[in-house]
Write a protein that holds these residues in place. Sequence first.
Motif, mmCIF file in Angstrom:
data_model
loop_
_atom_site.group_PDB
_atom_site.id
_atom_site.type_symbol
_atom_site.label_atom_id
_atom_site.label_comp_id
_atom_site.label_asym_id
_atom_site.label_seq_id
_atom_site.Cartn_x
_atom_site.Cartn_y
_atom_site.Cartn_z
ATOM 1 N N VAL A 172 106.303 -61.691 -51.789
ATOM 2 C CA VAL A 172 104.863 -61.409 -51.715
ATOM 3 C C VAL A 172 104.640 -59.997 -51.185
ATOM 4 O O VAL A 172 103.804 -59.252 -51.704
ATOM 5 N N VAL A 173 105.415 -59.614 -50.160
ATOM 6 C CA VAL A 173 105.295 -58.264 -49.603
ATOM 7 C C VAL A 173 105.643 -57.226 -50.661
ATOM 8 O O VAL A 173 104.923 -56.238 -50.837
ATOM 9 N N ARG A 174 106.723 -57.440 -51.381
ATOM 10 C CA ARG A 174 107.109 -56.499 -52.441
ATOM 11 C C ARG A 174 106.020 -56.391 -53.510
ATOM 12 O O ARG A 174 105.675 -55.312 -53.960
ATOM 13 N N PHE A 175 105.504 -57.538 -53.922
ATOM 14 C CA PHE A 175 104.461 -57.559 -54.942
ATOM 15 C C PHE A 175 103.215 -56.833 -54.443
ATOM 16 O O PHE A 175 102.614 -56.034 -55.157
ATOM 17 N N ALA A 176 102.822 -57.097 -53.200
ATOM 18 C CA ALA A 176 101.617 -56.471 -52.641
ATOM 19 C C ALA A 176 101.787 -54.964 -52.494
ATOM 20 O O ALA A 176 100.875 -54.197 -52.842
ATOM 21 N N LEU A 177 102.936 -54.532 -51.999
ATOM 22 C CA LEU A 177 103.153 -53.092 -51.860
ATOM 23 C C LEU A 177 103.245 -52.405 -53.217
ATOM 24 O O LEU A 177 102.735 -51.299 -53.393
ATOM 25 N N GLY A 178 103.892 -53.036 -54.175
ATOM 26 C CA GLY A 178 103.950 -52.468 -55.523
ATOM 27 C C GLY A 178 102.571 -52.361 -56.142
ATOM 28 O O GLY A 178 102.215 -51.360 -56.749
ATOM 29 N N GLY A 179 101.763 -53.420 -55.975
ATOM 30 C CA GLY A 179 100.388 -53.393 -56.480
ATOM 31 C C GLY A 179 99.553 -52.345 -55.784
ATOM 32 O O GLY A 179 98.763 -51.634 -56.416
ATOM 33 N N ALA A 180 99.711 -52.223 -54.458
ATOM 34 C CA ALA A 180 98.959 -51.213 -53.706
ATOM 35 C C ALA A 180 99.330 -49.804 -54.156
ATOM 36 O O ALA A 180 98.455 -48.935 -54.294
ATOM 37 N N ALA A 181 100.606 -49.574 -54.412
ATOM 38 C CA ALA A 181 101.032 -48.255 -54.896
ATOM 39 C C ALA A 181 100.440 -47.970 -56.269
ATOM 40 O O ALA A 181 100.031 -46.835 -56.558
ATOM 41 N N THR A 182 100.362 -48.986 -57.114
ATOM 42 C CA THR A 182 99.778 -48.814 -58.443
ATOM 43 C C THR A 182 98.287 -48.517 -58.350
ATOM 44 O O THR A 182 97.772 -47.632 -59.043
ATOM 45 N N VAL A 183 97.582 -49.230 -57.488
ATOM 46 C CA VAL A 183 96.150 -48.983 -57.291
ATOM 47 C C VAL A 183 95.933 -47.581 -56.727
ATOM 48 O O VAL A 183 95.034 -46.855 -57.164
ATOM 49 N N PHE A 184 96.773 -47.198 -55.771
ATOM 50 C CA PHE A 184 96.674 -45.855 -55.192
ATOM 51 C C PHE A 184 96.878 -44.789 -56.258
ATOM 52 O O PHE A 184 96.155 -43.802 -56.313
ATOM 53 N N THR A 185 97.861 -44.999 -57.129
ATOM 54 C CA THR A 185 98.112 -44.054 -58.211
ATOM 55 C C THR A 185 96.912 -43.980 -59.151
ATOM 56 O O THR A 185 96.522 -42.888 -59.588
ATOM 57 N N GLY A 186 96.309 -45.118 -59.469
ATOM 58 C CA GLY A 186 95.108 -45.123 -60.304
ATOM 59 C C GLY A 186 93.963 -44.379 -59.645
ATOM 60 O O GLY A 186 93.224 -43.636 -60.308
ATOM 61 N N PHE A 187 93.802 -44.549 -58.333
ATOM 62 C CA PHE A 187 92.755 -43.840 -57.602
ATOM 63 C C PHE A 187 92.991 -42.329 -57.648
ATOM 64 O O PHE A 187 92.064 -41.554 -57.923
ATOM 65 N N ILE A 188 94.220 -41.923 -57.396
ATOM 66 C CA ILE A 188 94.564 -40.493 -57.438
ATOM 67 C C ILE A 188 94.293 -39.936 -58.829
ATOM 68 O O ILE A 188 93.714 -38.856 -58.987
ATOM 69 N N SER A 189 94.669 -40.679 -59.858
ATOM 70 C CA SER A 189 94.481 -40.240 -61.232
ATOM 71 C C SER A 189 93.001 -40.107 -61.587
ATOM 72 O O SER A 189 92.595 -39.137 -62.223
#
Length: 165
Positions: free
Chosen positions: A20-37
């Motif tokens: 769950v931690v891995r999934f959440a951190l991976g998802g958070a990194a993806t959302v962060f990348t989308g925000f930056i983009s």
Amino acid sequence: MSPVSLSPSSLKVGRPYEYVVRFALGGAATVFTGFISSRFGASVGGLFLAFPAIFCASATLIEKHEIRHKREAGLDGRRRGAEAAALECAGTVLGAVGMLAFALTFSLTVKHSVPTAFIAASLAWAVVSITGWCIRRKMRTVRRFRGSQKLPSWEPSGPEGGASR
């Protein structure tokens, strides 16, 4: 050297909350990348796209797993855990350098042909990543060999430094 193989039994090693931690951190990194983009454009967002999203979580989990395995065997395990996390870090760095080679090659060749750019970039990634892995492995072997050698006989060994005056 042993061949690469798939082992689904390794999924039993982790605990559900770790996934769950891995999934959440991976998802958070993806959302962060989308925000930056969306905020700074696709060029800047693309730089963050190659961010190893679950590296932070996986490095700590790998260390914990190694420590736990060694403690179950009656050993301390901290050194082995740190070594396993360091190996994960080295692989992540090599992967990131390979992705950089992919991005540079693709950006330089995409104007001519998109399929050619993908093929050239994939080859660049493979060559850079495999070469980096081989160099790292060779450096590790050389370091281990040098560390096991004895000092030459001409090296100072006494309290006076072995020099005669």
